[in-house]
Motif scaffolding. Sequence first.
Motif, PDB file in Angstrom:
ATOM      1  N   PRO A  69       1.043  -1.336   0.092  1.00 25.56           N
ATOM      2  CA  PRO A  69       0.087  -0.001   0.241  1.00 25.56           C
ATOM      3  C   PRO A  69       0.608   1.314  -0.015  1.00 25.56           C
ATOM      4  N   ALA A  70       0.379   2.384  -0.503  1.00 28.97           N
ATOM      5  CA  ALA A  70       0.868   3.731  -0.396  1.00 28.97           C
ATOM      6  C   ALA A  70       1.349   3.818   0.863  1.00 28.97           C
ATOM      7  N   ARG A  71       2.560   4.773   0.813  1.00 26.66           N
ATOM      8  CA  ARG A  71       3.347   5.736   2.190  1.00 26.66           C
ATOM      9  C   ARG A  71       4.219   3.794   2.926  1.00 26.66           C
ATOM     10  N   SER A  72       4.483   2.723   2.540  1.00 28.77           N
ATOM     11  CA  SER A  72       5.176   1.358   2.961  1.00 28.77           C
ATOM     12  C   SER A  72       6.561   1.916   3.154  1.00 28.77           C
ATOM     13  N   VAL A  73       7.367   1.425   3.325  1.00 28.15           N
ATOM     14  CA  VAL A  73       8.910   1.149   3.728  1.00 28.15           C
ATOM     15  C   VAL A  73       9.206   0.204   3.386  1.00 28.15           C
ATOM     16  N   ALA A  74      10.721   0.159   2.959  1.00 31.05           N
ATOM     17  CA  ALA A  74      11.172  -1.433   2.930  1.00 31.05           C
ATOM     18  C   ALA A  74      12.822  -1.298   2.957  1.00 31.05           C
ATOM     19  N   LEU A  75      13.030  -2.361   3.719  1.00 32.10           N
ATOM     20  CA  LEU A  75      14.698  -2.354   3.369  1.00 32.10           C
ATOM     21  C   LEU A  75      14.840  -3.778   2.664  1.00 32.10           C
ATOM     22  N   ILE A  76      15.317  -3.348   2.043  1.00 35.26           N
ATOM     23  CA  ILE A  76      16.131  -4.914   1.540  1.00 35.26           C
ATOM     24  C   ILE A  76      17.284  -5.194   1.181  1.00 35.26           C
ATOM     25  N   TYR A  95      18.405   0.011   1.002  1.00 32.43           N
ATOM     26  CA  TYR A  95      19.141  -1.220   0.285  1.00 32.43           C
ATOM     27  C   TYR A  95      20.156  -1.295   0.394  1.00 32.43           C
ATOM     28  N   ASP A  96      20.513  -2.557   0.634  1.00 36.31           N
ATOM     29  CA  ASP A  96      22.220  -3.131   1.172  1.00 36.31           C
ATOM     30  C   ASP A  96      22.400  -4.302  -0.209  1.00 36.31           C
ATOM     31  N   ASP A 154      12.420   9.008   1.135  1.00 36.55           N
ATOM     32  CA  ASP A 154      14.295   9.350   1.628  1.00 36.55           C
ATOM     33  C   ASP A 154      14.757   7.416   1.095  1.00 36.55           C
ATOM     34  N   LEU A 155      16.510   7.589   0.877  1.00 38.31           N
ATOM     35  CA  LEU A 155      17.026   6.780   0.103  1.00 38.31           C
ATOM     36  C   LEU A 155      17.820   6.498   1.077  1.00 38.31           C
ATOM     37  N   ASP A 156      18.578   5.631   1.312  1.00 37.67           N
ATOM     38  CA  ASP A 156      20.060   4.801   1.731  1.00 37.67           C
ATOM     39  C   ASP A 156      20.206   3.508   1.606  1.00 37.67           C
ATOM     40  N   VAL A 157      21.456   3.874   0.725  1.00 35.70           N
ATOM     41  CA  VAL A 157      22.061   2.539  -0.352  1.00 35.70           C
ATOM     42  C   VAL A 157      23.294   2.593  -0.057  1.00 35.70           C
ATOM     43  N   THR A 158      23.818   0.815   0.012  1.00 36.14           N
ATOM     44  CA  THR A 158      25.188   0.585  -0.214  1.00 36.14           C
ATOM     45  C   THR A 158      25.249  -0.300  -1.211  1.00 36.14           C
ATOM     46  N   ALA A 159      26.065  -0.055  -1.137  1.00 34.81           N
ATOM     47  CA  ALA A 159      25.873  -0.956  -2.981  1.00 34.81           C
ATOM     48  C   ALA A 159      27.849  -1.442  -3.557  1.00 34.81           C
ATOM     49  N   LEU A 209      18.845  11.612   0.858  1.00 41.59           N
ATOM     50  CA  LEU A 209      19.914  10.630   0.101  1.00 41.59           C
ATOM     51  C   LEU A 209      21.212  10.747   0.747  1.00 41.59           C
ATOM     52  N   ASP A 210      21.581   9.248   1.830  1.00 36.98           N
ATOM     53  CA  ASP A 210      22.860   8.979   1.802  1.00 36.98           C
ATOM     54  C   ASP A 210      22.904   7.581   0.800  1.00 36.98           C
ATOM     55  N   ALA A 211      24.438   7.459   0.194  1.00 32.73           N
ATOM     56  CA  ALA A 211      25.026   6.852  -0.281  1.00 32.73           C
ATOM     57  C   ALA A 211      25.940   6.106  -0.217  1.00 32.73           C
ATOM     58  N   ASN A 212      26.685   5.254  -0.254  1.00 31.63           N
ATOM     59  CA  ASN A 212      27.916   4.642  -0.254  1.00 31.63           C
ATOM     60  C   ASN A 212      28.237   3.593  -1.692  1.00 31.63           C
ATOM     61  N   LEU A 213      29.346   3.859  -2.308  1.00 33.45           N
ATOM     62  CA  LEU A 213      29.063   3.527  -3.347  1.00 33.45           C
ATOM     63  C   LEU A 213      30.435   2.022  -3.612  1.00 33.45           C
ATOM     64  N   THR A 214      30.885   0.945  -3.858  1.00 32.28           N
ATOM     65  CA  THR A 214      32.770   0.860  -4.012  1.00 32.28           C
ATOM     66  C   THR A 214      31.977   0.025  -5.268  1.00 32.28           C
TER      67      THR A 214
END
Length: 270
Positions: free
Chosen positions: A141-148, A166-167, A180-185, A199-204
Amino acid sequence: MTEHTIPVDVIGPIALDLAMNAGSIRVAVDPTLKQAQVVLKTNATSGPSADAIRDTAVSLNGQNLRVRVPDAAGGVSGSTTIRMGGSTMTFSGGSGVQIVGGNVYVSGNGGGKVFINGREVTATGPAGDAVTPITAEVHLPARSVALISTHSADTVITGTLARLEYDGTSGSLVADRVGDLDVTATSGSVIVNEVTGPLDANLTSGNLGIGAYSGHAARLNLTSGNVRMAATAQATGRLTVSATSGCARITGTSHLNVRRRVTSGYVQIS
Protein backbone atom coordinates in the motif's frame (compact mmCIF):
# COMPACT_ATOMS: atom_id res chain seq x y z
CA MET A 1 6.03 -24.59 -9.76
CA THR A 2 6.36 -23.97 -6.02
CA GLU A 3 4.52 -20.94 -4.66
CA HIS A 4 4.13 -19.62 -1.13
CA THR A 5 1.89 -16.70 -0.19
CA ILE A 6 2.98 -14.99 3.01
CA PRO A 7 -0.02 -13.84 5.06
CA VAL A 8 0.00 -10.14 6.00
CA ASP A 9 -2.91 -9.72 8.38
CA VAL A 10 -2.75 -5.95 8.81
CA ILE A 11 -4.40 -3.10 6.95
CA GLY A 12 -2.49 -0.13 5.58
CA PRO A 13 1.18 0.63 4.93
CA ILE A 14 3.85 -1.71 6.28
CA ALA A 15 7.59 -1.71 6.91
CA LEU A 16 9.01 -4.61 4.90
CA ASP A 17 12.38 -6.09 5.92
CA LEU A 18 13.32 -8.56 3.17
CA ALA A 19 16.59 -10.50 2.94
CA MET A 20 17.03 -12.64 -0.18
CA ASN A 21 20.49 -13.21 -1.61
CA ALA A 22 19.70 -14.39 -5.15
CA GLY A 23 16.89 -14.48 -7.69
CA SER A 24 14.65 -11.53 -8.43
CA ILE A 25 12.65 -9.12 -6.28
CA ARG A 26 9.66 -7.26 -7.69
CA VAL A 27 8.00 -4.58 -5.55
CA ALA A 28 4.93 -2.64 -6.68
CA VAL A 29 3.43 0.17 -4.60
CA ASP A 30 -0.28 0.56 -5.29
CA PRO A 31 -2.18 3.56 -3.79
CA THR A 32 -5.48 1.64 -4.11
CA LEU A 33 -4.20 -1.39 -2.20
CA LYS A 34 -5.40 -1.78 1.40
CA GLN A 35 -3.34 -4.80 2.42
CA ALA A 36 0.19 -5.90 1.49
CA GLN A 37 0.73 -9.07 -0.51
CA VAL A 38 3.96 -11.12 -0.61
CA VAL A 39 4.43 -14.22 -2.78
CA LEU A 40 7.56 -16.37 -3.23
CA LYS A 41 7.74 -18.65 -6.26
CA THR A 42 10.10 -20.81 -8.31
CA ASN A 43 9.61 -23.01 -11.36
CA ALA A 44 10.74 -26.19 -9.60
CA THR A 45 8.27 -28.38 -7.70
CA SER A 46 11.04 -29.95 -5.61
CA GLY A 47 14.72 -29.50 -4.90
CA PRO A 48 16.80 -26.81 -3.16
CA SER A 49 14.85 -23.77 -4.37
CA ALA A 50 11.50 -25.26 -3.40
CA ASP A 51 12.97 -26.21 -0.02
CA ALA A 52 14.28 -22.65 0.47
CA ILE A 53 10.80 -21.23 -0.11
CA ARG A 54 9.29 -23.67 2.38
CA ASP A 55 12.00 -22.83 4.94
CA THR A 56 11.56 -19.05 4.67
CA ALA A 57 11.33 -17.38 8.08
CA VAL A 58 8.51 -14.85 8.48
CA SER A 59 7.52 -12.66 11.40
CA LEU A 60 4.90 -9.92 11.65
CA ASN A 61 4.98 -7.46 14.54
CA GLY A 62 2.36 -4.78 14.13
CA GLN A 63 3.05 -3.13 10.77
CA ASN A 64 6.58 -4.59 10.59
CA LEU A 65 7.00 -7.61 8.32
CA ARG A 66 10.33 -9.49 8.40
CA VAL A 67 11.09 -12.07 5.68
CA ARG A 68 14.27 -14.16 5.49
CA VAL A 69 14.65 -16.37 2.42
CA PRO A 70 17.49 -18.88 2.99
CA ASP A 71 20.08 -19.61 0.33
CA ALA A 72 19.15 -22.62 -1.76
CA ALA A 73 21.47 -25.56 -1.07
CA GLY A 74 23.92 -25.76 -3.93
CA GLY A 75 23.18 -22.19 -4.96
CA VAL A 76 25.80 -19.82 -6.29
CA SER A 77 27.71 -17.81 -3.71
CA GLY A 78 30.98 -16.06 -4.31
CA SER A 79 30.05 -16.01 -7.97
CA THR A 80 30.79 -13.78 -10.94
CA THR A 81 27.90 -12.69 -13.16
CA ILE A 82 28.20 -11.31 -16.69
CA ARG A 83 25.20 -9.49 -18.16
CA MET A 84 24.89 -8.98 -21.93
CA GLY A 85 21.82 -7.93 -23.88
CA GLY A 86 19.36 -8.89 -21.14
CA SER A 87 20.95 -12.33 -20.59
CA THR A 88 23.15 -13.46 -17.71
CA MET A 89 26.01 -15.94 -17.25
CA THR A 90 27.11 -16.87 -13.72
CA PHE A 91 30.37 -18.65 -12.86
CA SER A 92 31.18 -20.12 -9.44
CA GLY A 93 32.72 -23.07 -7.67
CA GLY A 94 35.82 -23.36 -9.83
CA SER A 95 34.01 -24.82 -12.82
CA GLY A 96 34.89 -24.21 -16.44
CA VAL A 97 33.08 -24.00 -19.78
CA GLN A 98 34.59 -24.38 -23.25
CA ILE A 99 32.85 -23.96 -26.59
CA VAL A 100 34.81 -25.68 -29.37
CA GLY A 101 33.44 -26.20 -32.87
CA GLY A 102 29.85 -25.82 -31.68
CA ASN A 103 30.29 -28.35 -28.84
CA VAL A 104 29.97 -27.33 -25.17
CA TYR A 105 32.32 -28.91 -22.61
CA VAL A 106 31.63 -28.43 -18.89
CA SER A 107 34.01 -29.35 -16.08
CA GLY A 108 33.90 -28.63 -12.38
CA ASN A 109 33.76 -29.82 -8.80
CA GLY A 110 30.27 -31.20 -9.35
CA GLY A 111 31.38 -33.51 -12.14
CA GLY A 112 30.47 -31.26 -15.06
CA LYS A 113 26.70 -31.71 -14.87
CA VAL A 114 24.38 -29.75 -17.17
CA PHE A 115 20.99 -28.42 -16.07
CA ILE A 116 18.21 -26.99 -18.22
CA ASN A 117 15.22 -25.33 -16.50
CA GLY A 118 16.19 -26.89 -13.20
CA ARG A 119 16.50 -30.48 -14.45
CA GLU A 120 19.75 -32.36 -14.94
CA VAL A 121 20.40 -33.42 -18.53
CA THR A 122 22.19 -36.76 -18.88
CA ALA A 123 23.00 -39.10 -21.75
CA THR A 124 19.83 -41.06 -21.00
CA GLY A 125 17.51 -38.12 -20.51
CA PRO A 126 16.45 -35.54 -17.88
CA ALA A 127 16.89 -36.39 -14.20
CA GLY A 128 17.67 -34.79 -10.86
CA ASP A 129 17.06 -31.34 -9.37
CA ALA A 130 19.00 -28.08 -9.50
CA VAL A 131 18.74 -24.61 -8.10
CA THR A 132 16.10 -22.58 -9.95
CA PRO A 133 15.69 -18.83 -9.48
CA ILE A 134 13.37 -17.66 -6.71
CA THR A 135 11.15 -14.65 -7.34
CA ALA A 136 9.66 -12.47 -4.59
CA GLU A 137 6.58 -10.60 -5.78
CA VAL A 138 5.57 -7.85 -3.33
CA HIS A 139 2.59 -5.50 -3.51
CA LEU A 140 2.53 -2.68 -0.95
CA PRO A 141 0.00 0.00 0.00
CA ALA A 142 0.96 3.66 -0.30
CA ARG A 143 3.30 5.15 2.36
CA SER A 144 5.01 1.77 2.88
CA VAL A 145 8.75 1.53 3.52
CA ALA A 146 11.21 -1.23 2.66
CA LEU A 147 14.59 -2.57 3.77
CA ILE A 148 16.04 -4.91 1.12
CA SER A 149 19.24 -6.89 1.64
CA THR A 150 20.65 -9.03 -1.16
CA HIS A 151 23.82 -10.30 -2.80
CA SER A 152 22.97 -10.75 -6.47
CA ALA A 153 19.19 -10.51 -6.82
CA ASP A 154 17.86 -8.06 -9.39
CA THR A 155 15.36 -5.70 -7.75
CA VAL A 156 12.69 -3.65 -9.51
CA ILE A 157 10.43 -1.21 -7.64
CA THR A 158 7.47 0.49 -9.28
CA GLY A 159 5.35 3.21 -7.69
CA THR A 160 6.38 5.43 -4.77
CA LEU A 161 8.05 4.09 -1.61
CA ALA A 162 8.11 6.42 1.39
CA ARG A 163 11.58 5.12 2.34
CA LEU A 164 14.00 2.56 0.92
CA GLU A 165 17.09 1.10 2.57
CA TYR A 166 18.99 -1.05 0.08
CA ASP A 167 22.10 -3.14 0.74
CA GLY A 168 23.28 -5.02 -2.35
CA THR A 169 26.36 -6.79 -3.70
CA SER A 170 26.67 -7.32 -7.48
CA GLY A 171 22.92 -7.08 -7.93
CA SER A 172 20.92 -4.33 -9.60
CA LEU A 173 18.20 -2.01 -8.34
CA VAL A 174 15.81 -0.02 -10.52
CA ALA A 175 13.21 2.12 -8.75
CA ASP A 176 10.61 4.66 -9.88
CA ARG A 177 10.22 7.08 -6.98
CA VAL A 178 11.52 7.04 -3.40
CA GLY A 179 11.13 9.46 -0.52
CA ASP A 180 14.11 8.77 1.76
CA LEU A 181 16.86 6.69 0.12
CA ASP A 182 19.71 4.92 1.95
CA VAL A 183 21.92 2.85 -0.37
CA THR A 184 24.95 0.64 0.22
CA ALA A 185 26.10 -1.01 -3.01
CA THR A 186 29.21 -3.01 -3.92
CA SER A 187 29.94 -3.64 -7.62
CA GLY A 188 26.25 -3.42 -8.41
CA SER A 189 24.02 -0.97 -10.23
CA VAL A 190 21.44 1.35 -8.66
CA ILE A 191 19.13 3.51 -10.76
CA VAL A 192 16.38 5.59 -9.17
CA ASN A 193 14.29 7.91 -11.31
CA GLU A 194 13.33 10.31 -8.51
CA VAL A 195 14.35 10.90 -4.88
CA THR A 196 12.29 13.43 -2.90
CA GLY A 197 13.80 13.09 0.59
CA PRO A 198 17.21 12.70 2.24
CA LEU A 199 19.77 10.71 0.25
CA ASP A 200 22.62 8.69 1.78
CA ALA A 201 24.69 6.56 -0.60
CA ASN A 202 27.82 4.46 -0.04
CA LEU A 203 29.14 3.06 -3.29
CA THR A 204 32.09 0.73 -3.90
CA SER A 205 32.99 0.03 -7.55
CA GLY A 206 29.36 0.18 -8.58
CA ASN A 207 27.12 2.58 -10.46
CA LEU A 208 24.53 4.97 -9.04
CA GLY A 209 22.15 7.03 -11.14
CA ILE A 210 19.58 9.48 -9.73
CA GLY A 211 17.40 11.02 -12.41
CA ALA A 212 15.93 13.82 -10.28
CA TYR A 213 16.93 14.67 -6.70
CA SER A 214 14.71 17.12 -4.82
CA GLY A 215 15.52 16.33 -1.18
CA HIS A 216 16.95 18.54 1.55
CA ALA A 217 20.16 16.65 2.45
CA ALA A 218 22.40 14.39 0.35
CA ARG A 219 25.61 12.54 1.17
CA LEU A 220 27.48 10.57 -1.50
CA ASN A 221 30.47 8.44 -0.47
CA LEU A 222 32.16 7.00 -3.53
CA THR A 223 35.03 4.51 -3.85
CA SER A 224 36.02 3.56 -7.41
CA GLY A 225 32.45 3.79 -8.59
CA ASN A 226 30.40 6.08 -10.81
CA VAL A 227 27.64 8.50 -9.87
CA ARG A 228 25.35 10.53 -12.10
CA MET A 229 22.74 12.73 -10.45
CA ALA A 230 20.62 15.73 -11.38
CA ALA A 231 19.35 18.03 -8.63
CA THR A 232 16.10 19.88 -9.22
CA ALA A 233 15.08 23.40 -8.31
CA GLN A 234 13.14 21.92 -5.36
CA ALA A 235 16.30 20.48 -3.78
CA THR A 236 17.59 22.34 -0.71
CA GLY A 237 20.26 22.09 1.98
CA ARG A 238 23.68 20.48 1.83
CA LEU A 239 25.20 18.16 -0.74
CA THR A 240 28.32 16.33 0.48
CA VAL A 241 30.42 14.35 -1.98
CA SER A 242 33.44 12.23 -1.00
CA ALA A 243 35.23 10.42 -3.83
CA THR A 244 38.22 8.06 -3.80
CA SER A 245 39.29 7.02 -7.32
CA GLY A 246 35.70 7.31 -8.44
CA CYS A 247 33.79 9.51 -10.88
CA ALA A 248 30.82 11.73 -10.04
CA ARG A 249 28.88 14.03 -12.36
CA ILE A 250 26.19 16.06 -10.59
CA THR A 251 24.18 18.86 -12.16
CA GLY A 252 21.67 21.47 -10.97
CA THR A 253 23.50 22.25 -7.72
CA SER A 254 24.10 26.01 -8.00
CA HIS A 255 21.56 26.74 -5.23
CA LEU A 256 22.84 24.04 -2.84
CA ASN A 257 25.47 24.13 -0.10
CA VAL A 258 28.08 21.87 -1.69
CA ARG A 259 30.93 20.19 0.20
CA ARG A 260 33.40 17.97 -1.64
CA ARG A 261 36.43 15.85 -0.81
CA VAL A 262 38.26 14.18 -3.68
CA THR A 263 41.17 11.69 -3.50
CA SER A 264 42.46 10.64 -6.95
CA GLY A 265 38.94 10.71 -8.30
CA TYR A 266 36.98 12.94 -10.64
CA VAL A 267 34.07 15.04 -9.44
CA GLN A 268 32.17 17.45 -11.69
CA ILE A 269 29.51 19.50 -9.89
CA SER A 270 27.60 22.22 -11.70
